[in-house]
Enzyme design. Structure first.
Site, mmCIF file in Angstrom:
data_model
loop_
_atom_site.group_PDB
_atom_site.id
_atom_site.type_symbol
_atom_site.label_atom_id
_atom_site.label_comp_id
_atom_site.label_asym_id
_atom_site.label_seq_id
_atom_site.Cartn_x
_atom_site.Cartn_y
_atom_site.Cartn_z
ATOM 1 N N ARG A 110 0.891 -1.280 0.389
ATOM 2 C CA ARG A 110 0.331 0.190 -0.782
ATOM 3 C C ARG A 110 0.523 1.221 -0.052
ATOM 4 O O ARG A 110 0.225 2.225 0.550
ATOM 5 C CB ARG A 110 -1.371 -0.150 1.621
ATOM 6 C CG ARG A 110 -1.817 -1.484 1.382
ATOM 7 C CD ARG A 110 -2.508 -1.204 0.140
ATOM 8 N NE ARG A 110 -3.216 -1.957 -0.125
ATOM 9 C CZ ARG A 110 -3.342 -3.271 -0.704
ATOM 10 N NH1 ARG A 110 -2.588 -3.387 -1.090
ATOM 11 N NH2 ARG A 110 -3.911 -4.451 -0.301
ATOM 12 N N SER A 164 -11.050 -0.351 3.009
ATOM 13 C CA SER A 164 -10.173 -0.616 4.105
ATOM 14 C C SER A 164 -10.392 0.555 5.084
ATOM 15 O O SER A 164 -9.023 1.480 3.955
ATOM 16 C CB SER A 164 -9.242 -1.585 4.220
ATOM 17 O OG SER A 164 -9.721 -2.216 3.573
ATOM 18 N N GLU A 186 -5.510 4.316 5.473
ATOM 19 C CA GLU A 186 -5.531 4.534 4.338
ATOM 20 C C GLU A 186 -5.748 5.744 3.545
ATOM 21 O O GLU A 186 -5.076 5.742 2.524
ATOM 22 C CB GLU A 186 -6.129 3.135 3.734
ATOM 23 C CG GLU A 186 -5.236 2.238 2.488
ATOM 24 C CD GLU A 186 -5.923 1.234 2.348
ATOM 25 O OE1 GLU A 186 -6.424 0.812 0.815
ATOM 26 O OE2 GLU A 186 -5.882 0.103 3.197
#
Length: 357
Positions: free
Chosen positions: A164, A241, A339
């Protein structure tokens, strides 16, 4: 360039909260993007690039400066032996691109099915799910340098992809605007998924699944978790998420395993590190699915999804994020990292804006 003033941004995000953009423009070409960046430089205005709005939390006070909505469209397919080079412009829907590739018998993107947002955001976050990441098949990214206004191509190795993460989020932060992404996808049946949720079903099939069928399995899983954006499903009003799965030393992972009677989902990584399931940590810390704090809370189907109920504000979402992270830290001494990107807030502390007063 004619910029609009005080344009509401909530409806342009999947979370559906936040204030207005001080200035706003939608660009449909590289030339329009260059003009917008030039205008912002002349007016000494900060620039925020808005893609599909699925990974951003906008402050209730709005965003100062110029918000540029990317609207560059187009997809091209170029045969390359037993592979195909797929070039997609930044504003193309990621899920629509995945569906099209699957229908053409190209494999490697099935795990990204149902992820909201656009193609241009995928290399920045190294978007991934169910054992696949965009970096697995990325050839190059075409970008526009915000300073020189020159376009250039960046290879996969140059982008420095990680879990990520990429150089777009670190030393390249704020430097480039993604124009298009090129992928090299094989013409073959999909290989066995790395995701445990899909592996069993894959192994139970008598005939090898196609990319289309594997995509449907992923969509079914996401639908059960309310992780498919649906205006009629209040549990899907979020930004996917909210926290990334934390990566910790092996020793920390062992301590967490020993402290809980329930098995801790974990993935062993190089360099004596372990990736833990953030959703599991949240629930084991006592924050259950469906938890609500005011007008925001967790999805009833997925502990990792923070959602905004009717009437919620950005501050409501932020309070839930702080509560969740505090409980996990108290229980496991692990700091969860968010995130999504935060626009219009003050300085960030470990990735989160300060708790609203």
């Amino acid at each position: 360039m004619d910029a609009l003033r005080n344009v509401p941004l909530a409806s342009k995000t999947t979370l559906g909260v936040g204030g207005c953009a001080e200035y706003f423009v939608e660009v449909h070409s590289e030339a329009e993007l260059s003009a917008a960046l030039s205008w912002a430089k002349q007016q000494a205005q900060e620039v925020s690039i808005l893609a599909g709005g699925s990974n951003v939390v906008v402050s209730d006070q709005g965003v100062r400066g110029l918000v540029v909505q990317m609207a560059l469209r187009g997809v091209a397919f170029e045969p390359a032996g037993d592979h195909c080079l797929v070039t997609a412009c930044a504003a193309e829907s990621l899920d629509a691109l995945v569906e099209r590739c699957c229908m053409l018998g190209l494999s490697g993107l099935e795990g990204l099915s149902g992820i909201p947002g656009t193609v241009g955001a995928t290399p920045i976050q190294n978007v991934g799910a169910y054992g696949q990441e965009i970096a697995d098949h990325l050839e190059q990214v075409t970008v526009l340098d915000r300073i020189s206004l020159q376009r250039c191509q960046l290879t996969r190795d140059e982008c420095g992809f990680g879990y990520r993460s990429s150089r777009f989020k670190s030393d390249w932060s704020g430097r480039y605007v993604v124009l298009s992404v090129q992928l090299r996808l094989p013409r073959c049946l999909p290989s066995s998924p790395r995701s445990a949720e899909l592996q069993q079903r894959f192994s139970d099939e008598i005939t090898p699944p196609t990319s289309v069928s594997l995509r449907q399995w992923v969509l079914e899983l996401r639908r059960k978790k309310s992780m498919l954006f649906d205006a009629l499903d209040p549990n899907s009003r979020g930004c996917g998420s909210f926290f990334v799965n934390p990566i910790v030393p092996h020793s920390v992972a062992e301590q967490i395993r020993a402290s809980s009677s329930k098995p801790c989902p974990a993935w062993e990584l190089p360099e004596e590190r372990t990736k833990l399931a953030a959703g599991w940590l949240i629930e084991q810390a006592g924050v259950e699915r469906g938890f609500r704090l005011g007008a925001a809370g967790l999805s009833r189907h997925h502990a990792l999804a923070l959602i905004a109920h009717e009437g919620a504000t950005a501050d409501d979402v932020l309070r839930v994020a702080h509560h969740v992270r505090a409980r996990v830290h108290e229980r496991f001494a692990v700091q969860l990292e968010p995130e999504p990107h935060f626009w219009g807030f003050g300085p960030l502390s470990a990735g989160l804006p300060a708790l609203p007063v």
